[in-house]
Design a protein around this motif. Structure first.
Motif, short mmCIF file in Angstrom:
data_model
loop_
_atom_site.label_atom_id
_atom_site.label_comp_id
_atom_site.label_asym_id
_atom_site.label_seq_id
_atom_site.Cartn_x
_atom_site.Cartn_y
_atom_site.Cartn_z
N ARG A 286 35.31 38.16 39.81
CA ARG A 286 35.17 39.09 38.78
C ARG A 286 35.48 40.47 38.98
O ARG A 286 36.37 41.06 38.10
N ALA B 37 37.50 40.62 35.34
CA ALA B 37 37.21 39.74 34.19
C ALA B 37 35.64 40.10 33.73
O ALA B 37 35.09 40.80 34.19
N LYS B 38 35.68 39.76 32.57
CA LYS B 38 34.29 40.28 32.08
C LYS B 38 33.19 39.36 32.54
O LYS B 38 31.87 39.54 32.61
N SER C 283 40.33 34.30 26.81
CA SER C 283 41.24 34.26 27.82
C SER C 283 40.37 33.77 28.95
O SER C 283 39.24 34.04 29.01
N LEU D 225 36.84 32.35 35.35
CA LEU D 225 37.11 33.45 34.87
C LEU D 225 37.31 33.36 33.50
O LEU D 225 38.16 33.02 33.09
N GLU E 281 37.76 36.12 29.95
CA GLU E 281 37.90 37.47 29.05
C GLU E 281 38.37 38.58 29.90
O GLU E 281 37.81 39.61 30.75
N LYS E 282 39.74 38.53 30.15
CA LYS E 282 40.47 39.58 30.92
C LYS E 282 40.08 40.88 30.41
O LYS E 282 40.37 41.25 29.28
N PHE F 167 45.21 36.44 31.14
CA PHE F 167 45.19 36.79 32.67
C PHE F 167 46.96 36.47 32.75
O PHE F 167 47.58 35.62 32.29
N ASP G 248 47.34 37.62 38.37
CA ASP G 248 45.90 36.94 38.26
C ASP G 248 45.65 35.92 39.05
O ASP G 248 44.70 35.49 39.85
#
Length: 567
Positions: free
Chosen positions: A29, A34-35, A107, A125, A127-128, A134, A138
């Motif tokens: 992360r 990423a969130k 995402s 992963l 939420e970029k 992404f 990435d």
């Protein structure tokens, strides 16, 4: 790239497999930006068996409920085993949808993790951060991180396998020790030491459960911080988190102990002393709970599933060892009581023999003597030969009765034993026995004797020699016998030997007819009452040797006298 390299350095630290997997999720992360991140572990059927996440709080995860089952887009990645990068995961044809309270995720990036050439899991992963999707870079970073993670996972798996092997060796050694122990305290102490060797980061204790719902006989390793408080005589179960162990026979794991969250006084005490984790397993056999094994550590989430399995395995063996120790203790107590009762019976028997012997010798013997005198007077006054011959016959009969009566009285309690002591009584019994059965019997005293042999010891030794000579006369078909007495190394050693036909000792001791072995058992019981040892050596055609060894120290005699008073 710097972040990726830093994460690689972090991944090289030694961790458990679960800690490693969680760290991979956190590192991914951070590196990818990423969130949210997650790692799904596959079982042999390629189904999700474990799920690790990052970016969600515990409260958020609890609101979502159960982890995903691997359907929809997640299932697609599992089936194809290839990276998948999406701008909006909700618009994919395989999208299965999100459960209530799940955060918004559009995402998406997913890559496989291959360990030893086999699918191990998938890294996801969502939420970029800073972009709507992404990038290809990435994806490359995620693949590089997945490869690095695979190597780390492999090392962690090998380390856990090595730990399991080492723990198995410790367990085998511990079980071997437990199987040799015969008292409760030793069982608990050995179990505690063995568990502490396997959980060196924790403080370990074992306790027993009593019917009054208290815990007692607590054992700790030397210097244990738990022992500062717990050396009290007992702890009430309802004031500890062990009530579940005792009442429901379930294990207990507390992962984050604090004063605020404590539900029992014992938990508060642990928290105040810096302990953050607790694990406890019941020690139970069938339906009976015997005690509890527990360990406490200063770090939260300190105990793994392997630790729980290990403790449960140990507790099973401890339960058996405790049950065996209690049974043995009961057997010893019964044997002690039986010994006291036997001692009392034998003492009363000897006193009764002594009384009867004196009555035969003093009263009946005197009456027979008076009868003989009257018969002699009658014989002198009679003139008729037939009457004179009849009186003479009666006199001979009275003399034989007197001789037999004297022998019976002597067998019951030889006066020499009370008047002259053991050695004189043994010499006399060998002479009487030799004359009665017409078998030569030597009596030897080797060396000198320091001090007087106490009457209680003397009568026991005399009876064993008497029984040995009786057995020779009845069964041995011997032409010669010998009784030897000596004192060596603080012991009285008495040996009775013959050159008879002999026998197999084991066969006699196992004979189904109890009467065949009663004599030998009686001799052994008498020897045991005197804290002595009776050895019987015999072979067919090689004669028999019976040897008695009895301690003659003052300390032993004081204990022997005390046991007589107790009985």
């Amino acid at each position: 790239m710097v972040k990726l390299l830093e994460s690689g350095v972090l991944l090289r630290f030694d961790r458990t497999l679960e800690e490693t997997l969680q760290h991979i999720v956190d590192a991914a992360r951070m590196v990818i930006g990423a969130k949210y991140a997650a790692l799904a572990v596959l079982d042999e059927g390629r189904q999700l068996s474990q799920f690790f996440y990052s970016g969600l709080s515990e409260e958020e995860a609890k609101r979502i409920g159960e982890p995903p089952k691997g359907r929809g887009v997640l299932g697609l990645i599992i089936e194809e085993g290839k990276p998948l990068r999406l701008r909006d995961v909700t618009k994919h044809p395989k999208a299965y949808g999100f459960p209530p309270h799940h955060p918004v995720m559009r995402s998406f990036l997913g890559v496989p993790i291959i360990v030893n050439g086999k699918p191990f899991g998938r890294l996801y992963l969502a939420e970029k951060i800073g972009r709507r999707a992404f990038t290809e870079r990435d994806e490359k970073l995620a693949l590089l991180l997945a490869a690095q993670a695979a190597a780390t996972i492999e090392r962690a798996m090998l380390a856990e396998q090595a730990n399991r092997t080492e723990r198995l060796e410790l367990l085998n050694e511990l079980v071997s020790k437990l199987n040799r122990l015969t008292d409760e305290k030793s069982v608990l102490e050995t179990a505690t030491e063995g568990i502490h060797a396997s959980l060196p980061f924790a403080e370990v204790a074992t306790v027993l459960y009593r019917p009054d719902e208290s815990l007692s006989l607590l054992c700790f390793p030397e210097g244990s911080r738990l022992g500062l408080q717990l050396r009290r005589p007992c702890l009430k179960v309802n004031r500890t988190p062990f009530a579940v162990c005792m009442q429901e026979r379930k294990s207990v794991i507390l992962s984050d102990i604090s004063v605020e969250k404590a539900k029992t006084p014992f938990e508060r005490w642990l928290a105040r002393r810096g302990f953050r984790s607790l694990i406890a397993v019941p020690v139970a056999l069938s339906e009976q709970v015997l005690g509890v094994i527990f360990a406490a550590a200063v770090h939260p989430d300190a105990f793994s599933r392997d630790d729980l399995t290990f403790l449960q395995t140990v507790s099973d063996h401890v339960a058996v060892a405790l049950a065996n120790a209690r049974l043995l203790q009961e057997l010893r107590e019964k044997e002690r009581v039986r010994g006291l009762l036997l001692n009392k019976v034998v003492t009363a028997q000897e006193e009764e023999r002594k009384r009867i012997s004196h009555e035969l010798h003093d009263q009946i013997g005197q009456l027979l003597t008076a009868l003989l005198i009257q018969l002699q007077l009658l014989e002198r006054d009679l003139n008729e030969p037939p009457l004179k011959d009849r009186v003479k016959m009666l006199k001979q009969l009275a003399e034989e009765i007197s001789i037999h009566l004297h022998h019976i009285a002597w067998e019951l309690r030889p006066p020499a034993l009370d008047e002259l002591g053991l050695l004189a009584a043994l010499e006399r019994v060998t002479e009487e026995w030799s004359r009665r059965f017409n078998i030569p019997c030597e009596f030897e005293v080797n060396g000198t004797f320091n001090g007087q042999i106490e009457p209680e010891v003397a009568i026991g030794v005399f009876r064993i020699v008497q029984e040995s000579l009786t057995n020779i006369a009845k069964h041995a078909k011997a032409t010669h016998a010998r009784v030897t007495v000596q004192q060596e190394n603080g012991e009285l050693v008495v040996t009775v030997e013959d050159n008879g036909i002999g026998f197999r000792v084991k066969d006699i001791m196992r004979h189904p007819d109890e009467n065949k072995r009663l004599g030998l058992l009686g001799m052994m019981e008498r020897a045991a009452m005197l804290s002595g040892k009776l050895d019987i050596e015999s072979k067919p055609g090689k004669g028999t040797k019976v040897q008695l060894r009895i301690p003659l120290t003052k300390g032993w005699y004081r204990r022997f006298r005390a046991s007589l008073k107790e009985s």
